[in-house]
Design a protein around this motif. Structure first.
Motif, short mmCIF file in Angstrom:
data_model
loop_
_atom_site.label_atom_id
_atom_site.label_comp_id
_atom_site.label_asym_id
_atom_site.label_seq_id
_atom_site.Cartn_x
_atom_site.Cartn_y
_atom_site.Cartn_z
N ILE A 36 0.86 -1.18 0.00
CA ILE A 36 0.00 0.00 0.00
C ILE A 36 0.90 1.23 0.00
O ILE A 36 1.86 1.31 0.77
N LYS A 37 0.58 2.18 -0.87
CA LYS A 37 1.30 3.44 -0.86
C LYS A 37 0.31 4.58 -1.08
O LYS A 37 -0.59 4.47 -1.92
N ALA A 38 0.47 5.65 -0.32
CA ALA A 38 -0.42 6.82 -0.43
C ALA A 38 0.39 8.10 -0.38
O ALA A 38 1.30 8.23 0.44
N GLU A 39 0.06 9.00 -1.28
CA GLU A 39 0.57 10.37 -1.24
C GLU A 39 -0.66 11.26 -1.19
O GLU A 39 -1.45 11.29 -2.14
N LEU A 40 -0.85 12.00 -0.09
CA LEU A 40 -2.11 12.72 0.07
C LEU A 40 -1.97 13.87 1.05
O LEU A 40 -1.05 13.92 1.87
N ILE A 143 -7.91 -2.57 -10.46
CA ILE A 143 -6.75 -3.23 -9.86
C ILE A 143 -5.50 -2.96 -10.70
O ILE A 143 -5.57 -2.83 -11.93
N ASN A 144 -4.35 -2.80 -10.03
CA ASN A 144 -3.06 -2.52 -10.66
C ASN A 144 -2.99 -1.13 -11.28
O ASN A 144 -2.16 -0.87 -12.16
N THR A 145 -3.88 -0.21 -10.84
CA THR A 145 -3.78 1.20 -11.24
C THR A 145 -3.75 2.06 -9.98
O THR A 145 -4.10 1.60 -8.89
N THR A 146 -3.35 3.31 -10.16
CA THR A 146 -3.29 4.26 -9.04
C THR A 146 -4.56 5.11 -9.01
O THR A 146 -4.95 5.68 -10.03
N PHE A 172 -2.90 -3.34 -2.91
CA PHE A 172 -2.68 -4.61 -3.63
C PHE A 172 -1.65 -4.38 -4.75
O PHE A 172 -1.84 -4.80 -5.90
N MET A 173 -0.56 -3.70 -4.42
CA MET A 173 0.44 -3.31 -5.41
C MET A 173 1.27 -4.50 -5.87
O MET A 173 1.78 -5.27 -5.05
N PRO A 174 1.47 -4.66 -7.19
CA PRO A 174 2.35 -5.74 -7.68
C PRO A 174 3.82 -5.36 -7.63
O PRO A 174 4.69 -6.22 -7.68
N GLY A 175 4.11 -4.04 -7.56
CA GLY A 175 5.49 -3.56 -7.49
C GLY A 175 5.66 -2.67 -6.27
O GLY A 175 4.78 -2.58 -5.41
N ASN A 176 6.82 -2.01 -6.21
CA ASN A 176 7.12 -1.20 -5.03
C ASN A 176 6.82 0.28 -5.21
O ASN A 176 7.12 1.08 -4.33
N ASP A 177 6.24 0.67 -6.35
CA ASP A 177 5.89 2.07 -6.55
C ASP A 177 4.52 2.17 -7.20
O ASP A 177 4.01 1.18 -7.75
#
Length: 420
Positions: A36-40, A143-146, A172-177
């Protein structure tokens, strides 16, 4: 200046007025992977009691906020993924996520604040730690989009409000970014379409397509943890979606009937909130949220959310159509009763999306014996029932008037032939 830059500048200016300019980056890890990644940016509007009155404070999510590694998780072992950010003296913001395989959403938004923090809540008459929660807040992405939303977007959480802005989020990120492919929120799409239209394109609304006919009535239900039905619904549903077609250079309206034979139902039931989620072939997900007022024992439909990824949708954006409204007031009824409306109703969600219902009956609370309770009819049905009663009463009155006139006339005619 590019349009996206203009929108970002506008949102930053809006938050500057409220004293919240910073965006915070938060990540949840499992081993060396990021799930999980969030910029907010986030602003909390919180109302609390003092000894003599109530006050409302504006609290921003500071750039010093950090991820609580003990409460956050990637959802291993069948549990939901959680992102929990902590800040200040005992305050926290939590988001849990769910997925159906084709899209993911924020399933639960939680705000925790500590009233004993006098720097934030001066003169509070309590030192409690308050936790408020909202489910199905309308943050969806394929899924797999931001998920990307620049526009300030408020969400009601209990009696308080959380407003997100300049938000980029992925679970549910497949990568690290964050994925470079984005699902743009409806608020940004509306702003971009309006600006693009004004700057370079003159759009004309396409003629509305012929309706696909009355939709088939489906039966849907939600079960609680012990397997008993806690929500019942029977209805025909028709979706009306408007979007920009680049190839035709005009606004196109798409009308789709939900097919019960291709639609599955799921959801959840709580004391004051119930959710029904309808999914048709992984391309359409329709979410209904009902809210109960424990004081009046009245309930209503408070939120509708739609995710649509139809093959024939050629929109201005590559992302699917996502729409949500969390402040609706439809289908009002009383605890212990179901709501019924046989007539066609149009439930407007946003200007670009409305929902037509046919032969609807729903009961989101107090279901017993797996059957609907006594129904409370909608106003349209009551009016339609009243019309034949009024017409019948008018006809009966007319017949009575004719009969009385006839009897009076007959009596007078007999009186003229009396013997002297």
């Amino acid at each position: 200046m590019k349009l996206s830059q203009a929108l970002t500048a506008l949102s930053v200016a809006w938050f500057a007025v409220l004293g919240c300019i910073q965006a915070v980056t938060l990540e949840v890890h499992e081993g060396n992977s990021t799930c999980i990644k969030a910029e907010l940016s986030a602003l909390f509007s919180i109302t609390y009691n003092t000894s003599s009155s109530t006050r409302t404070v504006q609290v921003s999510l500071p750039d010093s906020a950090t991820v609580n590694t003990g409460s956050s998780s990637c959802g291993t072992g069948g549990s939901s993924p959680w992102l929990v950010a902590v800040f200040g003296s005992g305050h926290a913001l939590g988001l849990s996520f769910s997925t159906n395989g084709s899209l993911y959403r924020v399933a639960n938004l939680t705000l925790q604040y500590n009233l004993s923090d006098t720097s934030v809540f001066p003169d509070a008459n309590s030192s409690d730690v308050v936790t408020v929660t909202s489910v199905s807040v309308g943050i969806w992405a394929i899924i797999n989009t931001t998920y990307h939303c620049v526009s300030p977007t408020p969400f009601r959480v209990g009696g308080d409000t959380v407003t997100f802005s300049i938000m980029r989020l992925q679970a549910f990120m497949p990568g690290n970014d964050l994925s470079p492919t984005e699902s743009v929120c409806m608020a940004d799409k509306a702003s971009t379409t309006a600006t693009t239209t004004t700057a370079s394109v003159t759009t004309t609304a396409a003629p509305a397509p012929s309706p696909p006919g009355t939709p088939e009535r489906g039966t849907y239900s939600v079960k609680n943890s012990n397997g008993t039905i806690c929500l019942l619904a029977q209805m025909g549903l028709q979706l009306n979606v408007s979007y920009m077609s680049v190839s035709q250079n005009k606004t196109v309206q798409n009308v789709l009937n939900l097919n019960p034979n291709l639609t599955s139902s799921s959801g959840s039931c709580e004391a004051s909130r119930a959710t029904l989620v309808l999914t048709q072939e992984q391309s359409t997900t329709l979410n209904f949220t009902f809210t109960m007022n424990s004081t009046s024992n009245k309930y209503h439909l408070s939120e509708i959310s739609l995710f649509a990824n139809w093959p024939n949708m050629t929109s201005l954006f590559p992302a699917p159509f996502i729409a949500s409204n969390t402040s609706l007031n439809y289908l009002r009824s009383t605890l212990g009763h179901s709501y019924m409306c046989n007539a066609e109703q149009t439930l407007v969600v946003i200007p670009a999306f409305s929902l037509n219902t046919f032969r609807l009956q729903v009961q989101p609370f107090g279901v017993t014996t797996n059957q609907f309770a006594t129904a409370e009819d909608c106003q349209i049905d009551q009016d339609q029932m009243l019309i034949p009663i009024i017409v019948g009463a008018a006809l009966a009155g007319l017949v009575l008037i004719v009969l009385v006139a006839y009897l009076i006339g007959r009596r007078r005619s007999h009186a003229g032939y009396q013997t002297i």
